[in-house]
Design a protein around this motif. Sequence first.
Motif, PDB file in Angstrom:
ATOM      1  N   THR A 121      -2.285  -0.582 -13.942  1.00 42.98           N
ATOM      2  CA  THR A 121      -1.913  -1.742 -13.150  1.00 42.98           C
ATOM      3  C   THR A 121      -0.914  -1.321 -12.084  1.00 42.98           C
ATOM      4  O   THR A 121      -0.103  -0.420 -12.281  1.00 42.98           O
ATOM      5  CB  THR A 121      -1.290  -2.858 -14.013  1.00 42.98           C
ATOM      6  OG1 THR A 121      -0.040  -2.413 -14.548  1.00 42.98           O
ATOM      7  CG2 THR A 121      -2.215  -3.240 -15.158  1.00 42.98           C
ATOM      8  N   GLY A 122      -0.994  -1.982 -10.938  1.00 41.19           N
ATOM      9  CA  GLY A 122      -0.048  -1.746  -9.853  1.00 41.19           C
ATOM     10  C   GLY A 122       0.334  -3.079  -9.261  1.00 41.19           C
ATOM     11  O   GLY A 122      -0.523  -3.771  -8.708  1.00 41.19           O
ATOM     12  N   GLY A 123       1.602  -3.472  -9.409  1.00 39.12           N
ATOM     13  CA  GLY A 123       1.963  -4.818  -9.015  1.00 39.12           C
ATOM     14  C   GLY A 123       1.186  -5.802  -9.867  1.00 39.12           C
ATOM     15  O   GLY A 123       1.195  -5.720 -11.089  1.00 39.12           O
ATOM     16  N   LYS A 124       0.444  -6.691  -9.226  1.00 39.24           N
ATOM     17  CA  LYS A 124      -0.338  -7.687  -9.943  1.00 39.24           C
ATOM     18  C   LYS A 124      -1.843  -7.393  -9.892  1.00 39.24           C
ATOM     19  O   LYS A 124      -2.663  -8.293 -10.074  1.00 39.24           O
ATOM     20  CB  LYS A 124      -0.052  -9.080  -9.375  1.00 39.24           C
ATOM     21  CG  LYS A 124       1.319  -9.612  -9.764  1.00 39.24           C
ATOM     22  CD  LYS A 124       1.413  -9.785 -11.280  1.00 39.24           C
ATOM     23  CE  LYS A 124       2.715 -10.414 -11.706  1.00 39.24           C
ATOM     24  NZ  LYS A 124       2.768 -10.654 -13.168  1.00 39.24           N
ATOM     25  N   VAL A 125      -2.196  -6.141  -9.645  1.00 36.77           N
ATOM     26  CA  VAL A 125      -3.600  -5.728  -9.661  1.00 36.77           C
ATOM     27  C   VAL A 125      -3.828  -4.780 -10.835  1.00 36.77           C
ATOM     28  O   VAL A 125      -3.029  -3.868 -11.072  1.00 36.77           O
ATOM     29  CB  VAL A 125      -3.997  -5.030  -8.347  1.00 36.77           C
ATOM     30  CG1 VAL A 125      -5.436  -4.524  -8.413  1.00 36.77           C
ATOM     31  CG2 VAL A 125      -3.842  -5.989  -7.174  1.00 36.77           C
ATOM     32  N   ALA A 126      -4.905  -5.006 -11.576  1.00 34.35           N
ATOM     33  CA  ALA A 126      -5.224  -4.175 -12.742  1.00 34.35           C
ATOM     34  C   ALA A 126      -6.636  -3.618 -12.616  1.00 34.35           C
ATOM     35  O   ALA A 126      -7.536  -4.276 -12.091  1.00 34.35           O
ATOM     36  CB  ALA A 126      -5.122  -4.997 -14.019  1.00 34.35           C
ATOM     37  N   THR A 127      -6.799  -2.395 -13.089  1.00 32.46           N
ATOM     38  CA  THR A 127      -8.123  -1.798 -13.233  1.00 32.46           C
ATOM     39  C   THR A 127      -8.247  -1.292 -14.662  1.00 32.46           C
ATOM     40  O   THR A 127      -7.357  -0.600 -15.162  1.00 32.46           O
ATOM     41  CB  THR A 127      -8.330  -0.621 -12.264  1.00 32.46           C
ATOM     42  OG1 THR A 127      -8.153  -1.074 -10.927  1.00 32.46           O
ATOM     43  CG2 THR A 127      -9.739  -0.054 -12.404  1.00 32.46           C
TER      44      THR A 127
END
Length: 210
Positions: A121-127
Amino acid sequence: MSRIAFTRTSTRALTVGAAVLLTAGAAGAAMASGEDVTHPGRSIAAHSAGKAEPREAAALTGKAKLFRKTTEDVTFTFDAHLAKKDVKRPDRATGTFKFVHLEKPGGKGGWAKGRIDCLVTGGKVATTTGIITETSPGLMEKTRGGRVGFSVHDTGKDKLDRVGYSWAATGGPTGDKKLPKCNSAAPFEKVKQGTGDFHVVPWKVPYPTS
Protein backbone atom coordinates in the motif's frame (compact mmCIF):
# COMPACT_ATOMS: atom_id res chain seq x y z
CA MET A 1 -14.66 -7.95 -17.04
CA SER A 2 -11.32 -8.70 -18.62
CA ARG A 3 -7.83 -9.90 -17.78
CA ILE A 4 -4.31 -8.67 -18.29
CA ALA A 5 -1.01 -10.59 -18.34
CA PHE A 6 2.22 -9.49 -16.70
CA THR A 7 5.83 -10.65 -16.99
CA ARG A 8 7.08 -12.52 -13.92
CA THR A 9 9.55 -10.60 -11.77
CA SER A 10 11.16 -11.37 -8.48
CA THR A 11 9.78 -9.91 -5.24
CA ARG A 12 12.46 -8.16 -3.24
CA ALA A 13 12.36 -6.96 0.34
CA LEU A 14 12.64 -3.20 0.89
CA THR A 15 14.88 -1.61 3.50
CA VAL A 16 12.76 -0.28 6.31
CA GLY A 17 13.56 1.82 9.37
CA ALA A 18 11.75 2.27 12.65
CA ALA A 19 8.26 0.84 13.10
CA VAL A 20 5.26 3.10 13.55
CA LEU A 21 3.56 2.76 16.92
CA LEU A 22 -0.08 3.35 17.60
CA THR A 23 -0.92 5.10 20.87
CA ALA A 24 -4.10 3.87 22.52
CA GLY A 25 -6.51 6.39 24.06
CA ALA A 26 -9.00 6.14 26.92
CA ALA A 27 -12.56 7.44 27.35
CA GLY A 28 -13.42 10.07 29.96
CA ALA A 29 -15.24 7.63 32.23
CA ALA A 30 -12.39 5.17 32.09
CA MET A 31 -9.91 7.93 32.83
CA ALA A 32 -11.87 8.85 35.91
CA SER A 33 -11.79 5.27 37.13
CA GLY A 34 -8.16 4.76 36.10
CA GLU A 35 -9.03 1.94 33.69
CA ASP A 36 -7.54 1.63 30.19
CA VAL A 37 -10.52 0.95 27.87
CA THR A 38 -8.23 -0.48 25.20
CA HIS A 39 -7.16 -3.20 27.64
CA PRO A 40 -10.00 -3.78 30.16
CA GLY A 41 -8.75 -4.51 33.63
CA ARG A 42 -5.45 -2.71 33.11
CA SER A 43 -4.93 0.76 34.56
CA ILE A 44 -3.95 3.77 32.48
CA ALA A 45 -0.84 4.18 34.59
CA ALA A 46 0.22 0.61 33.83
CA HIS A 47 -0.40 1.21 30.13
CA SER A 48 1.58 4.46 30.18
CA ALA A 49 4.46 2.68 31.87
CA GLY A 50 4.62 0.08 29.10
CA LYS A 51 5.06 0.30 25.35
CA ALA A 52 2.30 1.44 22.98
CA GLU A 53 0.64 -1.23 20.86
CA PRO A 54 2.20 -1.56 17.36
CA ARG A 55 -0.11 -1.21 14.37
CA GLU A 56 0.08 -3.67 11.45
CA ALA A 57 2.37 -2.70 8.59
CA ALA A 58 -0.38 -2.48 5.95
CA ALA A 59 -3.96 -3.57 5.32
CA LEU A 60 -6.79 -3.61 2.78
CA THR A 61 -10.27 -4.38 4.08
CA GLY A 62 -13.88 -3.88 3.05
CA LYS A 63 -16.62 -4.90 0.64
CA ALA A 64 -18.44 -3.01 -2.13
CA LYS A 65 -20.16 -3.37 -5.49
CA LEU A 66 -18.85 -1.81 -8.70
CA PHE A 67 -20.80 0.88 -10.53
CA ARG A 68 -22.62 -0.47 -13.59
CA LYS A 69 -25.13 1.07 -16.01
CA THR A 70 -26.34 -2.45 -16.79
CA THR A 71 -28.01 -4.95 -14.43
CA GLU A 72 -24.63 -6.56 -13.66
CA ASP A 73 -23.91 -7.24 -10.00
CA VAL A 74 -20.14 -7.19 -9.35
CA THR A 75 -18.85 -7.36 -5.77
CA PHE A 76 -15.31 -7.39 -4.34
CA THR A 77 -14.40 -8.28 -0.75
CA PHE A 78 -10.94 -7.96 0.81
CA ASP A 79 -9.45 -8.82 4.18
CA ALA A 80 -5.71 -8.47 3.53
CA HIS A 81 -3.08 -7.77 6.20
CA LEU A 82 0.68 -7.38 6.49
CA ALA A 83 1.94 -7.91 10.03
CA LYS A 84 4.32 -5.40 11.61
CA LYS A 85 6.98 -8.08 11.93
CA ASP A 86 6.85 -8.60 8.14
CA VAL A 87 7.09 -4.91 7.21
CA LYS A 88 10.06 -5.71 4.92
CA ARG A 89 8.24 -8.62 3.25
CA PRO A 90 5.00 -7.69 1.43
CA ASP A 91 4.99 -11.24 0.04
CA ARG A 92 4.21 -12.52 3.54
CA ALA A 93 0.81 -10.82 3.66
CA THR A 94 -2.14 -12.95 4.73
CA GLY A 95 -5.90 -12.82 4.48
CA THR A 96 -8.69 -13.55 2.03
CA PHE A 97 -10.44 -12.14 -1.02
CA LYS A 98 -13.63 -12.84 -2.94
CA PHE A 99 -15.22 -11.52 -6.11
CA VAL A 100 -18.67 -12.18 -7.54
CA HIS A 101 -19.95 -11.34 -11.05
CA LEU A 102 -23.64 -11.91 -11.76
CA GLU A 103 -25.71 -10.87 -14.77
CA LYS A 104 -28.18 -9.35 -12.30
CA PRO A 105 -28.71 -9.58 -8.51
CA GLY A 106 -29.47 -13.22 -7.77
CA GLY A 107 -28.95 -14.14 -11.43
CA LYS A 108 -26.50 -16.29 -13.34
CA GLY A 109 -22.78 -15.76 -13.02
CA GLY A 110 -19.83 -16.93 -10.97
CA TRP A 111 -17.64 -16.29 -7.97
CA ALA A 112 -14.15 -17.04 -6.75
CA LYS A 113 -12.34 -16.67 -3.45
CA GLY A 114 -8.90 -17.38 -2.15
CA ARG A 115 -5.94 -16.52 0.07
CA ILE A 116 -3.86 -13.33 -0.09
CA ASP A 117 -0.15 -13.81 -0.87
CA CYS A 118 1.13 -10.24 -1.26
CA LEU A 119 0.11 -6.71 -0.23
CA VAL A 120 1.65 -3.30 -0.89
CA THR A 121 0.00 0.00 0.00
CA GLY A 122 1.09 3.57 -0.67
CA GLY A 123 -0.96 6.31 0.89
CA LYS A 124 -4.54 5.23 0.29
CA VAL A 125 -3.81 3.00 -2.72
CA ALA A 126 -3.35 -0.76 -2.29
CA THR A 127 -2.21 -3.52 -4.61
CA THR A 128 -2.68 -7.13 -3.58
CA THR A 129 -2.62 -10.60 -5.10
CA GLY A 130 -3.88 -13.98 -4.06
CA ILE A 131 -4.34 -17.61 -5.06
CA ILE A 132 -7.84 -18.78 -5.99
CA THR A 133 -8.81 -21.72 -3.79
CA GLU A 134 -12.58 -22.04 -4.33
CA THR A 135 -14.99 -21.15 -7.13
CA SER A 136 -18.53 -21.59 -8.29
CA PRO A 137 -19.14 -24.57 -10.62
CA GLY A 138 -18.60 -24.05 -14.33
CA LEU A 139 -16.18 -21.78 -16.16
CA MET A 140 -14.62 -20.35 -13.00
CA GLU A 141 -13.36 -23.79 -11.94
CA LYS A 142 -10.42 -23.55 -14.36
CA THR A 143 -9.04 -20.61 -12.39
CA ARG A 144 -8.41 -22.61 -9.22
CA GLY A 145 -4.79 -22.61 -8.14
CA GLY A 146 -3.98 -19.52 -10.21
CA ARG A 147 -3.06 -16.02 -9.06
CA VAL A 148 -5.15 -12.88 -9.53
CA GLY A 149 -4.37 -9.29 -8.63
CA PHE A 150 -6.42 -6.36 -7.35
CA SER A 151 -5.91 -2.66 -6.72
CA VAL A 152 -7.97 -0.27 -4.60
CA HIS A 153 -7.99 3.49 -4.12
CA ASP A 154 -9.53 4.39 -0.78
CA THR A 155 -10.82 7.89 -1.59
CA GLY A 156 -12.17 8.60 1.87
CA LYS A 157 -15.47 8.82 3.70
CA ASP A 158 -18.58 9.49 1.58
CA LYS A 159 -16.57 9.35 -1.65
CA LEU A 160 -16.53 6.67 -4.35
CA ASP A 161 -13.56 4.31 -3.97
CA ARG A 162 -11.98 2.77 -7.06
CA VAL A 163 -11.05 -0.84 -7.87
CA GLY A 164 -8.86 -2.52 -10.49
CA TYR A 165 -8.06 -6.14 -11.30
CA SER A 166 -5.33 -8.02 -13.14
CA TRP A 167 -7.60 -9.18 -15.97
CA ALA A 168 -8.64 -5.61 -16.87
CA ALA A 169 -7.56 -5.78 -20.52
CA THR A 170 -8.51 -9.19 -21.85
CA GLY A 171 -11.90 -10.60 -20.87
CA GLY A 172 -12.01 -12.52 -17.59
CA PRO A 173 -9.83 -14.14 -14.90
CA THR A 174 -8.07 -17.30 -16.03
CA GLY A 175 -6.11 -18.06 -12.87
CA ASP A 176 -2.77 -17.16 -14.44
CA LYS A 177 -0.01 -19.04 -12.60
CA LYS A 178 2.61 -16.70 -14.09
CA LEU A 179 1.25 -13.45 -12.69
CA PRO A 180 3.87 -11.94 -10.32
CA LYS A 181 2.92 -11.17 -6.76
CA CYS A 182 1.48 -7.73 -5.97
CA ASN A 183 0.68 -6.96 -9.62
CA SER A 184 -2.62 -5.59 -10.93
CA ALA A 185 -4.15 -2.99 -13.23
CA ALA A 186 -4.73 0.53 -11.94
CA PRO A 187 -7.92 1.10 -9.89
CA PHE A 188 -10.05 2.37 -12.79
CA GLU A 189 -13.54 1.14 -11.77
CA LYS A 190 -15.81 3.16 -9.48
CA VAL A 191 -17.68 1.72 -6.52
CA LYS A 192 -21.47 1.96 -6.64
CA GLN A 193 -22.65 4.56 -4.15
CA GLY A 194 -24.16 3.17 -0.97
CA THR A 195 -22.98 -0.42 -1.51
CA GLY A 196 -19.93 -0.46 0.75
CA ASP A 197 -16.48 0.95 1.33
CA PHE A 198 -12.81 -0.02 1.36
CA HIS A 199 -10.17 0.92 3.92
CA VAL A 200 -6.43 1.05 3.23
CA VAL A 201 -3.79 1.23 5.97
CA PRO A 202 -0.71 2.97 4.47
CA TRP A 203 2.56 1.08 4.40
CA LYS A 204 5.09 3.25 6.25
CA VAL A 205 8.40 2.81 4.45
CA PRO A 206 11.29 4.87 5.88
CA TYR A 207 13.94 5.22 3.22
CA PRO A 208 17.64 4.46 3.86
CA THR A 209 19.65 7.42 5.15
CA SER A 210 23.03 6.15 4.04
